[in-house]
Design a protein around this motif. Structure first.
Motif, PDB file in Angstrom:
ATOM      1  N   GLY A  83       0.803  -1.216   0.000  1.00 52.66           N
ATOM      2  CA  GLY A  83       0.000   0.000   0.000  1.00 52.66           C
ATOM      3  C   GLY A  83       0.831   1.259   0.000  1.00 52.66           C
ATOM      4  N   PRO A  84       0.224   2.394   0.325  1.00 50.29           N
ATOM      5  CA  PRO A  84       0.932   3.681   0.303  1.00 50.29           C
ATOM      6  C   PRO A  84       1.795   3.895   1.544  1.00 50.29           C
ATOM      7  CG  PRO A  84      -1.342   4.036   0.933  1.00 50.29           C
ATOM      8  CD  PRO A  84      -1.224   2.571   0.616  1.00 50.29           C
ATOM      9  N   THR A  85       2.710   2.970   1.783  1.00 52.32           N
ATOM     10  CA  THR A  85       3.577   3.030   2.969  1.00 52.32           C
ATOM     11  C   THR A  85       4.872   3.745   2.620  1.00 52.32           C
ATOM     12  OG1 THR A  85       2.642   0.933   3.735  1.00 52.32           O
ATOM     13  CG2 THR A  85       4.700   1.654   4.755  1.00 52.32           C
ATOM     14  N   ASP A  86       5.246   4.740   3.415  1.00 52.26           N
ATOM     15  CA  ASP A  86       6.415   5.552   3.096  1.00 52.26           C
ATOM     16  C   ASP A  86       7.677   4.980   3.729  1.00 52.26           C
ATOM     17  OD1 ASP A  86       6.446   6.300   5.798  1.00 52.26           O
ATOM     18  OD2 ASP A  86       5.566   8.278   5.433  1.00 52.26           O
ATOM     19  N   ARG A  87       8.772   5.717   3.607  1.00 50.87           N
ATOM     20  CA  ARG A  87      10.083   5.243   4.069  1.00 50.87           C
ATOM     21  C   ARG A  87      10.136   5.007   5.573  1.00 50.87           C
ATOM     22  NH1 ARG A  87      13.530  10.612   2.746  1.00 50.87           N
ATOM     23  NH2 ARG A  87      11.820  10.927   1.272  1.00 50.87           N
ATOM     24  N   ASP A  88       9.278   5.700   6.331  1.00 49.03           N
ATOM     25  CA  ASP A  88       9.268   5.526   7.784  1.00 49.03           C
ATOM     26  C   ASP A  88       8.366   4.379   8.231  1.00 49.03           C
ATOM     27  OD1 ASP A  88      11.060   7.581   8.169  1.00 49.03           O
ATOM     28  OD2 ASP A  88       9.515   9.096   8.492  1.00 49.03           O
ATOM     29  N   GLY A  89       7.601   3.816   7.279  1.00 48.48           N
ATOM     30  CA  GLY A  89       6.674   2.750   7.629  1.00 48.48           C
ATOM     31  C   GLY A  89       5.282   3.240   7.943  1.00 48.48           C
ATOM     32  N   ASN A  90       4.961   4.491   7.557  1.00 51.45           N
ATOM     33  CA  ASN A  90       3.641   5.047   7.828  1.00 51.45           C
ATOM     34  C   ASN A  90       2.732   4.931   6.616  1.00 51.45           C
ATOM     35  OD1 ASN A  90       4.000   5.973  10.564  1.00 51.45           O
ATOM     36  ND2 ASN A  90       5.389   7.522   9.739  1.00 51.45           N
ATOM     37  N   ASN A  91       1.453   4.696   6.897  1.00 60.99           N
ATOM     38  CA  ASN A  91       0.453   4.507   5.867  1.00 60.99           C
ATOM     39  C   ASN A  91      -0.740   5.396   6.195  1.00 60.99           C
ATOM     40  OD1 ASN A  91      -1.759   3.455   4.315  1.00 60.99           O
ATOM     41  ND2 ASN A  91      -0.694   1.502   4.105  1.00 60.99           N
ATOM     42  N   GLY A 122       5.708   6.235  -6.463  1.00 63.96           N
ATOM     43  CA  GLY A 122       4.332   6.675  -6.279  1.00 63.96           C
ATOM     44  C   GLY A 122       4.013   7.172  -4.887  1.00 63.96           C
ATOM     45  N   ILE A 123       4.993   7.138  -3.968  1.00 61.22           N
ATOM     46  CA  ILE A 123       4.762   7.476  -2.564  1.00 61.22           C
ATOM     47  C   ILE A 123       5.702   8.593  -2.136  1.00 61.22           C
ATOM     48  CG2 ILE A 123       4.742   6.576  -0.199  1.00 61.22           C
ATOM     49  CD1 ILE A 123       2.650   5.320  -2.018  1.00 61.22           C
ATOM     50  N   GLY A 124       5.229   9.459  -1.233  1.00 62.50           N
ATOM     51  CA  GLY A 124       6.083  10.454  -0.599  1.00 62.50           C
ATOM     52  C   GLY A 124       6.787  11.352  -1.590  1.00 62.50           C
ATOM     53  N   GLN A 125       8.119  11.459  -1.458  1.00 64.82           N
ATOM     54  CA  GLN A 125       8.906  12.354  -2.298  1.00 64.82           C
ATOM     55  C   GLN A 125       9.489  11.660  -3.526  1.00 64.82           C
ATOM     56  OE1 GLN A 125      11.803  14.499   0.092  1.00 64.82           O
ATOM     57  NE2 GLN A 125      10.350  14.736   1.768  1.00 64.82           N
ATOM     58  N   SER A 126       9.156  10.388  -3.726  1.00 67.82           N
ATOM     59  CA  SER A 126       9.592   9.700  -4.934  1.00 67.82           C
ATOM     60  C   SER A 126       8.681  10.070  -6.109  1.00 67.82           C
ATOM     61  CB  SER A 126       9.592   8.188  -4.708  1.00 67.82           C
ATOM     62  OG  SER A 126      10.574   7.826  -3.753  1.00 67.82           O
ATOM     63  N   THR A 127       9.034   9.629  -7.312  1.00 67.79           N
ATOM     64  CA  THR A 127       8.239   9.945  -8.496  1.00 67.79           C
ATOM     65  C   THR A 127       6.776   9.581  -8.264  1.00 67.79           C
ATOM     66  OG1 THR A 127      10.101   9.607  -9.991  1.00 67.79           O
ATOM     67  CG2 THR A 127       7.897   9.431 -10.939  1.00 67.79           C
TER      68      THR A 127
END
Length: 353
Positions: A83-91, A122-127
């Motif tokens: 899912g939309p989980t970012d580098r810190d592990g937050n969704n 597709g998530i956070g600060q990535s493309t």
């Protein structure tokens, strides 16, 4: 070349003597680490950006022990779950901040191991996710692209000259464990030394999805789930007439990704792997159920003549947090101390930290 902190004041020694003294200090760092500035537990952070598969740009965080300025350190890539989980592990779909990967990164850095964690495509600060045709989105989110991004993250880790190139590992959480396991096939010949699978299923996703729906969803969703899985496996496309409750589980753009993921056999992949491996599983995990979903990985470890360990920890959730009771989903709070101890007990000697 990434510059290190100057160990000597400018002009204090002739260049040759300065170089020799710096080399001596790198060979015998004990006095420096005991001096206070480079004491164990101090860390430093570096923001990174690197190319993923297909030209996407991935943003991440490299967290290192501060003494990496005077001594090479092992490194590990942390791979987020589904899912939309970012580098810190937050969704954003979770009711609480989880911060699982950030907490693991901080734990490792305090104990001599650097880590690179990154926002998935597709998530956070990535493309960001493309907004064009369905075909364009399907290509962007293809399984092989996510696997290639793990390989690219490992290459980025090695690019930093603080990292021991012969002491690196992958740690994947949940679906991230499947991606790490798939990427480890290629990376096994590129100095990858170890693999950690945290709350990672050992059965095919097809079987786990059916079990989750049967266990947690209304009976009316069972037949639509079976039809969706059958269509994805046959055509690589998600049916466009699913009930609203299943559309989050089976987004239209994820057809090719899900077909590859549901066909991936993690137990078979682990049985073939020649890498030392640690399995960490929460006994109170409601998504990857012990022992039903984990036992195939444990069985795979037993077939290998390679170092491996499986640890199932009571009262720990899917997100590796301590739960207080049956009603506690285990999203928030600190990393379970038992999980932290297990990771350090295995990784520190495995990577020579």
């Amino acid at each position: 070349m990434i510059r290190r902190r100057a160990l000597l004041g400018a002009g204090a020694l002739l260049p040759g003597a300065a170089w020799a003294q710096a080399q001596d200090r790198r060979r015998t760092p004990q006095s420096l680490t005991e001096s206070g500035w480079y004491a164990k537990g101090r860390t430093k952070t570096r923001a990174v950006r690197f190319a993923g598969t297909g030209g996407v740009s991935l943003a991440g965080t490299l967290l290192m022990p501060l003494f990496s300025e005077i001594q090479y350190v092992p490194g590990i890539v942390l791979v987020a779950g589904s899912g939309p989980t970012d580098r810190d592990g937050n969704n954003p779909l979770a009711p609480d901040r989880i911060d699982l990967l950030r907490e693991i990164a901080e734990l490792l850095a305090r104990n001599g191991i650097a880590s690179l964690r990154y926002d998935k495509r597709g998530i956070g600060q990535s493309t960001p996710r493309p907004r064009g045709s369905l075909e364009e989105q399907e290509a962007f989110f293809a399984w092989d692209n996510f696997v290639g991004d793990v390989e690219a993250a490992h290459a980025e880790l090695l690019r930093h000259d603080e990292i021991k190139p012969y002491a690196t590992a992958l740690l994947g959480h949940s679906e991230g464990g499947l991606l790490a396991l798939a990427a480890s096939r290629a990376l096994a010949t590129r100095k990858l030394h170890a693999l950690v699978l945290a709350a990672t299923p050992g059965r095919k996703l097809e079987d786990i999805l059916r079990a989750q729906i049967a266990r947690d969803a209304p009976p009316s969703l069972r037949l639509p789930t079976d039809r969706a899985i059958a269509a994805i496996l046959e055509t690589g496309r998600v049916p466009n007439n699913l009930p609203p409750e299943l559309q989050l589980l089976f987004p239209l753009y994820a057809g090719p990704f899900l077909k590859s993921l549901m066909s991936f056999d993690p137990a078979a992949a682990l049985a073939e792997s020649r890498l030392p491996c640690l399995l960490v599983q929460g006994g109170a995990d409601r998504q990857v159920v012990p022992m039903e979903d984990v036992q195939p990985l444990i069985d795979a470890l037993r077939t290998r003549n390679i170092s491996g360990e499986a640890v199932v920890i009571p009262q720990v959730s899917h997100n590796l947090k301590t739960v207080t009771g049956p009603a506690d989903p285990g999203f928030g709070g600190p990393l379970s101390p038992a999980v932290a101890g297990t990771l350090l007990k295995w990784l520190v000697p495995a990577l020579g930290a």
